[in-house]
Design a protein around this motif. Structure first.
Motif, PDB file in Angstrom:
ATOM      1  N   ARG A 102      -9.632   2.263  13.716  1.00 18.05           N
ATOM      2  CA  ARG A 102      -9.950   1.657  12.427  1.00 18.05           C
ATOM      3  C   ARG A 102      -8.658   1.468  11.634  1.00 18.05           C
ATOM      4  O   ARG A 102      -7.687   2.205  11.833  1.00 18.05           O
ATOM      5  CB  ARG A 102     -10.941   2.510  11.640  1.00 18.05           C
ATOM      6  CG  ARG A 102     -10.612   3.981  11.602  1.00 18.05           C
ATOM      7  CD  ARG A 102     -11.725   4.773  10.957  1.00 18.05           C
ATOM      8  NE  ARG A 102     -11.794   6.125  11.482  1.00 18.05           N
ATOM      9  CZ  ARG A 102     -12.561   7.083  10.990  1.00 18.05           C
ATOM     10  NH1 ARG A 102     -13.321   6.826   9.940  1.00 18.05           N
ATOM     11  NH2 ARG A 102     -12.580   8.278  11.524  1.00 18.05           N
ATOM     12  N   GLU A 103      -8.692   0.511  10.756  1.00 17.75           N
ATOM     13  CA  GLU A 103      -7.503   0.224   9.959  1.00 17.75           C
ATOM     14  C   GLU A 103      -7.425   1.177   8.776  1.00 17.75           C
ATOM     15  O   GLU A 103      -8.421   1.419   8.079  1.00 17.75           O
ATOM     16  CB  GLU A 103      -7.519  -1.221   9.464  1.00 17.75           C
ATOM     17  CG  GLU A 103      -6.257  -1.613   8.722  1.00 17.75           C
ATOM     18  CD  GLU A 103      -6.214  -3.077   8.342  1.00 17.75           C
ATOM     19  OE1 GLU A 103      -5.295  -3.469   7.593  1.00 17.75           O
ATOM     20  OE2 GLU A 103      -7.103  -3.833   8.797  1.00 17.75           O
ATOM     21  N   ALA A 104      -6.257   1.732   8.555  1.00 16.51           N
ATOM     22  CA  ALA A 104      -6.034   2.599   7.401  1.00 16.51           C
ATOM     23  C   ALA A 104      -5.905   1.735   6.156  1.00 16.51           C
ATOM     24  O   ALA A 104      -5.094   0.808   6.116  1.00 16.51           O
ATOM     25  CB  ALA A 104      -4.773   3.440   7.603  1.00 16.51           C
ATOM     26  N   GLU A 105      -6.697   2.023   5.174  1.00 20.59           N
ATOM     27  CA  GLU A 105      -6.699   1.220   3.949  1.00 20.59           C
ATOM     28  C   GLU A 105      -5.516   1.607   3.071  1.00 20.59           C
ATOM     29  O   GLU A 105      -5.428   2.730   2.568  1.00 20.59           O
ATOM     30  CB  GLU A 105      -8.002   1.425   3.187  1.00 20.59           C
ATOM     31  CG  GLU A 105      -8.128   0.586   1.931  1.00 20.59           C
ATOM     32  CD  GLU A 105      -9.441   0.801   1.215  1.00 20.59           C
ATOM     33  OE1 GLU A 105      -9.586   0.298   0.082  1.00 20.59           O
ATOM     34  OE2 GLU A 105     -10.324   1.476   1.786  1.00 20.59           O
ATOM     35  N   THR A 106      -4.588   0.681   2.904  1.00 25.01           N
ATOM     36  CA  THR A 106      -3.414   0.949   2.085  1.00 25.01           C
ATOM     37  C   THR A 106      -3.698   0.592   0.638  1.00 25.01           C
ATOM     38  O   THR A 106      -4.269  -0.462   0.345  1.00 25.01           O
ATOM     39  CB  THR A 106      -2.205   0.147   2.587  1.00 25.01           C
ATOM     40  OG1 THR A 106      -2.551  -1.242   2.625  1.00 25.01           O
ATOM     41  CG2 THR A 106      -1.798   0.587   3.977  1.00 25.01           C
ATOM     42  N   GLY A 107      -3.313   1.479  -0.259  1.00 28.40           N
ATOM     43  CA  GLY A 107      -3.503   1.248  -1.675  1.00 28.40           C
ATOM     44  C   GLY A 107      -2.225   0.793  -2.338  1.00 28.40           C
ATOM     45  O   GLY A 107      -1.347   0.200  -1.680  1.00 28.40           O
ATOM     46  N   PRO A 108      -2.075   1.072  -3.607  1.00 30.76           N
ATOM     47  CA  PRO A 108      -0.859   0.680  -4.327  1.00 30.76           C
ATOM     48  C   PRO A 108       0.389   1.244  -3.648  1.00 30.76           C
ATOM     49  O   PRO A 108       0.415   2.390  -3.208  1.00 30.76           O
ATOM     50  CB  PRO A 108      -1.063   1.297  -5.718  1.00 30.76           C
ATOM     51  CG  PRO A 108      -2.543   1.437  -5.871  1.00 30.76           C
ATOM     52  CD  PRO A 108      -3.058   1.739  -4.494  1.00 30.76           C
ATOM     53  N   GLY A 109       1.397   0.424  -3.563  1.00 33.84           N
ATOM     54  CA  GLY A 109       2.633   0.846  -2.927  1.00 33.84           C
ATOM     55  C   GLY A 109       2.591   0.790  -1.419  1.00 33.84           C
ATOM     56  O   GLY A 109       3.543   1.202  -0.752  1.00 33.84           O
ATOM     57  N   GLY A 110       1.496   0.274  -0.843  1.00 33.15           N
ATOM     58  CA  GLY A 110       1.389   0.173   0.608  1.00 33.15           C
ATOM     59  C   GLY A 110       1.255   1.504   1.301  1.00 33.15           C
ATOM     60  O   GLY A 110       1.688   1.656   2.444  1.00 33.15           O
ATOM     61  N   VAL A 111       0.637   2.494   0.635  1.00 35.73           N
ATOM     62  CA  VAL A 111       0.485   3.832   1.189  1.00 35.73           C
ATOM     63  C   VAL A 111      -0.991   4.096   1.473  1.00 35.73           C
ATOM     64  O   VAL A 111      -1.843   3.885   0.609  1.00 35.73           O
ATOM     65  CB  VAL A 111       1.031   4.904   0.227  1.00 35.73           C
ATOM     66  CG1 VAL A 111       0.858   6.301   0.812  1.00 35.73           C
ATOM     67  CG2 VAL A 111       2.505   4.637  -0.082  1.00 35.73           C
ATOM     68  N   ALA A 112      -1.302   4.554   2.672  1.00 35.74           N
ATOM     69  CA  ALA A 112      -2.663   4.927   3.049  1.00 35.74           C
ATOM     70  C   ALA A 112      -2.762   6.449   3.106  1.00 35.74           C
ATOM     71  O   ALA A 112      -1.862   7.120   3.613  1.00 35.74           O
ATOM     72  CB  ALA A 112      -3.039   4.320   4.383  1.00 35.74           C
ATOM     73  N   VAL A 113      -3.857   6.993   2.580  1.00 41.86           N
ATOM     74  CA  VAL A 113      -4.121   8.427   2.623  1.00 41.86           C
ATOM     75  C   VAL A 113      -5.268   8.656   3.603  1.00 41.86           C
ATOM     76  O   VAL A 113      -6.360   8.113   3.430  1.00 41.86           O
ATOM     77  CB  VAL A 113      -4.482   8.989   1.232  1.00 41.86           C
ATOM     78  CG1 VAL A 113      -4.719  10.491   1.312  1.00 41.86           C
ATOM     79  CG2 VAL A 113      -3.385   8.668   0.226  1.00 41.86           C
TER      80      VAL A 113
END
Length: 407
Positions: free
Chosen positions: A204-215
């Protein structure tokens, strides 16, 4: 000249090219102070000293303009928390050597640190920082990127042109920060072995948030794997290059025992049919790579996923076998005399304190291994290829002998 003479005397027994110290001292006076720092680090490294190197701050060297993270506005839900951002920068500045290895050779912090991402995570507040640094006497600054969380510097990565951008932290090491770095990050857990013994993974694709960082949260027992690519790997594709963070490599601590059976080195259970290192003639065997290619061995990411030992054997029919340990299980492969892949071996659980027993197909016998043990009627050390039909084998350690059943 006194300093030059002193340095040449101090390094007289080291393997350094002629004129090294003189070349270092021949730099312009305007760079005198910086070169003394670089020289001190170089001599310490050459002498095998890995502690006590002083890292300095400097604002006279321009930052690396190509990396936007050095000046980017802080992203994340803690971007407005000035107290947390200031604390992260203070921890980063006080721990200059944290997360660095001797071969990184960072000698100077050449600009202010910048928190380009700060947010709450399942393992508490965390910040990602970037700072320009000097590496040795290279005139071009590099970028150091790292994570601050839990009251300290967790991990740092020196960008050498192929940044991993993967960080793991938290009390149970279950929180991951994956940097998109302009691309997509896919992740997978819990590989499944099918009736044909081939593994498969759901991605599955990691959802990146602000700043292009995925948690991402994943327990170590789930065998999480991360891949940066345009598209996710196919379910039975185990040939993609996984992301490996700093945590994935062997710890720096000296004498860390390897988990699993704890053996090290390569031993052979039978003698080579030819003299010298010329076998196989066409292609050197690569059991791990060949099993990856066939979907029989999972991605190897963490340093402790595989053991540090292997056992080889030349078989009666002319083939070659090699057995090793991965994920607490025994694996191996058979090869033709030419070096071409012949068949896989899946040997079951590797149990510490118990000899390894791997039956071979086609009536080729059984590999028995117990490092430092004397095995079989000839008491071969470490490993023995028991002939087909052998029911059990004697293994001796010192004055203690035991019978190991083979069937």
């Amino acid at each position: 000249m006194e300093l030059k003479s002193a340095m040449e005397a101090a390094t007289a027994d080291l393997d350094v090219r002629p004129g090294f110290v003189g070349d270092v001292m021949a730099g312009g006076r305007r760079r005198h102070t910086r070169r003394l720092v670089a020289l001190t680090a170089a001599v310490a490294l050459l002498a095998g000293v890995t502690t006590g190197v002083v890292l300095t701050d400097s604002s006279s060297v321009p930052a690396v303009a190509a990396d936007a993270r050095l000046t980017a506005t802080t992203e994340g839900d803690l971007s407005g928390d000035r107290a947390f951002i200031s604390e992260a920068q203070a921890l980063w500045g006080r721990s200059k050597s944290a997360g660095l290895r001797p071969y990184d050779n960072v000698t100077e912090f050449t600009g202010p640190s910048n928190v380009f991402w700060a947010a709450n995570t399942p393992s508490g507040p965390a910040a990602l920082l970037a700072q320009a640094v000097r590496v040795g006497d290279d005139p071009s600054p590099r970028v150091l990127v790292g994570l601050v969380a839990g009251g300290g510097v967790v991990q740092r990565e020196l960008d050498r042109g192929q940044e991993s951008g993967l960080y793991r932290f938290g009390p149970d090491s279950s929180t991951y920060l994956a940097l998109g770095l302009g691309g997509k990050v896919f992740w997978s857990v819990n590989p499944v072995r099918g009736p044909d013994n081939r593994l498969s993974r759901t991605w599955r694709e990691a959802e990146t948030g602000p700043g292009g960082v995925a948690v991402v949260t994943a327990r170590q027992s789930e065998r999480p794997v991360f891949v940066r690519a345009d598209n996710p790997p196919l379910p039975q594709d185990f040939g993609s290059e996984p992301l490996r963070g700093r945590f994935a490599w062997r710890p720096d601590t000296a004498f860390v025992p390897h988990p699993g059976l704890g053996w090290s080195g390569r031993q052979c259970a039978s003698d080579s049919p030819v003299e010298g290192p010329g076998w196989p003639a066409e292609k050197a065997p690569s059991p791990r790579g060949d099993l990856h290619q066939r979907g029989l061995l999972d991605y190897v990411v963490d340093w402790d996923a595989t053991g540090e030992w292997s056992v080889c054997a030349w078989l009666p029919d002319g083939r070659y076998a090699e057995v090793f340990e991965a994920f607490g299980e025994l694996y191996g492969a058979l090869y033709e005399p030419s070096g071409s892949f012949s068949a896989p071996l899946l040997g079951g659980k590797a149990v510490k304190g118990t000899p390894v027993v791997v039956p071979l197909p086609d009536g080729q016998g059984t590999i028995v291994a117990d490092f430092d043990g004397r095995i079989g009627p000839q008491e071969r050390i470490h490993a023995w290829l028991a002939p087909a039909g052998t029911k059990d084998v004697m293994v001796r350690h010192g004055d203690v002998s035991s019978v190991v059943p083979l069937s």
